[in-house]
Design an enzyme around this catalytic site. Sequence first.
Site, mmCIF file in Angstrom:
data_model
loop_
_atom_site.group_PDB
_atom_site.id
_atom_site.type_symbol
_atom_site.label_atom_id
_atom_site.label_comp_id
_atom_site.label_asym_id
_atom_site.label_seq_id
_atom_site.Cartn_x
_atom_site.Cartn_y
_atom_site.Cartn_z
ATOM 1 N N PHE A 129 0.856 -1.178 0.000
ATOM 2 C CA PHE A 129 0.000 0.000 0.000
ATOM 3 C C PHE A 129 0.895 1.232 0.000
ATOM 4 O O PHE A 129 1.673 1.431 0.936
ATOM 5 C CB PHE A 129 -0.865 -0.051 1.260
ATOM 6 N N LEU A 131 0.798 4.937 0.232
ATOM 7 C CA LEU A 131 0.124 6.203 0.503
ATOM 8 C C LEU A 131 1.083 7.233 1.093
ATOM 9 O O LEU A 131 1.165 8.363 0.617
ATOM 10 C CB LEU A 131 -1.048 5.970 1.462
ATOM 11 N N GLY A 137 1.785 12.289 5.431
ATOM 12 C CA GLY A 137 1.459 11.108 6.211
ATOM 13 C C GLY A 137 0.002 11.169 6.615
ATOM 14 O O GLY A 137 -0.880 10.720 5.901
ATOM 15 N N GLU A 369 -1.524 3.352 10.067
ATOM 16 C CA GLU A 369 -2.928 3.356 9.620
ATOM 17 C C GLU A 369 -3.777 4.395 10.364
ATOM 18 O O GLU A 369 -4.922 4.145 10.731
ATOM 19 C CB GLU A 369 -3.543 1.961 9.730
#
Length: 387
Positions: A129, A131, A137, A369
């Site tokens: 993933f 991102l 962030g 996350e």
Amino acid sequence: MSSDVFISLDLSDEQAMVRQTAQEFCRSQLQPLAASIDENQHIPKEIWKGLADANLLGVPFPETYGGMGLNVVCAAMVIEEIAKVCASTALSVAAHVSLGTSPINRFGTEAQKKRFLPDLATGKRLAAFGLTEPGAGSDAGGTQTRAVRKGDRYIVNGAKTFITNAHVAGVFLLAVSTNPAAGTHGISALLVESNTPGMKIHPGAKKLGMRGSDWGELTFENAEVPVENLLGIQDQGFQVFMDTLIGGRVGIGALALGLATAAMTASVKYAQERKQFGKPIGSFQSVANMIADMAVGLEASRHLIYHAGTLRDAGKPHTRQCSVAKLYASEVCNRICNDAVQVHGGYGYTREFPVERYFRDAKLLEIGEGTSEIQRVIIARDVLGKL
């Protein structure tokens, strides 16, 4: 102490089977290597093969594509069981299943599912993933990696950081800016394969914990990605990433639960066996109270996590519940792992006992996350509404 003390779910036959399969894999294959995975900062290939052979990498994906056809709750159970033994492996599995592969299953076209899911669900390839960036962030809308469409290709330039599974993944779900002036309304999701020309994978920084879980940095210099690798609609990828993170918080919560369970199990055993002043240290109220608080935290975490997973499986509103579960379970896990070191005293500060590893591993769960601070923002907004 059996972890079954804390099982309050009525498991279906399929769920019980999946949990048993995960437990057997952990007991026979993962447990003997758990300490060395942390020490060597590497998950051996045989562990990935064992996970694939047990079909533990395809739990929530349709049988049509090689998965088990189950759901988020079952996938969370697998993560919990793995985390009881090796949090590093649990993190890498969660990144593959929840963050890298699930979005393809939820948002992909039939052609994309047929192309990517069979290899990902069966573990022939792993997913990651992409991102986070050096300057983006918690502010995912600040994505600077650019993708400009030219004919049947997107030309990608930029960088990603803190990417779990960077060196072992074959497929990356990448957040790119396709319309910089539009902020979050100009983010798109691209599926980028690891052999893409112009894409380079670099070693990540040395970590405090979760050291066995691979991570790295990605750079893109005029990398060409086929247009058919666009996941969802151009400029509408932000929702893909937010939905993915929401679901991923169930997995991170389950990881926290498994890790905290391991810390409590070790603490109970030590408190029963270690003697001071002629008595087991568990007989002293200060130690007993720490064990009691651990038990309360685990009970509450379990209910929150599996309630959130059940809501997601049912297609009911669950954004707040996933944030609550992730926030609470990750912070409880850190407290339990801290107290586990305290229960063990000086020995807890050494590598003779696994609680030292648990203590280091736990901190990431309050960061990854969505930090604890971001979870509180999400919860507060949902509770308060627009002010």
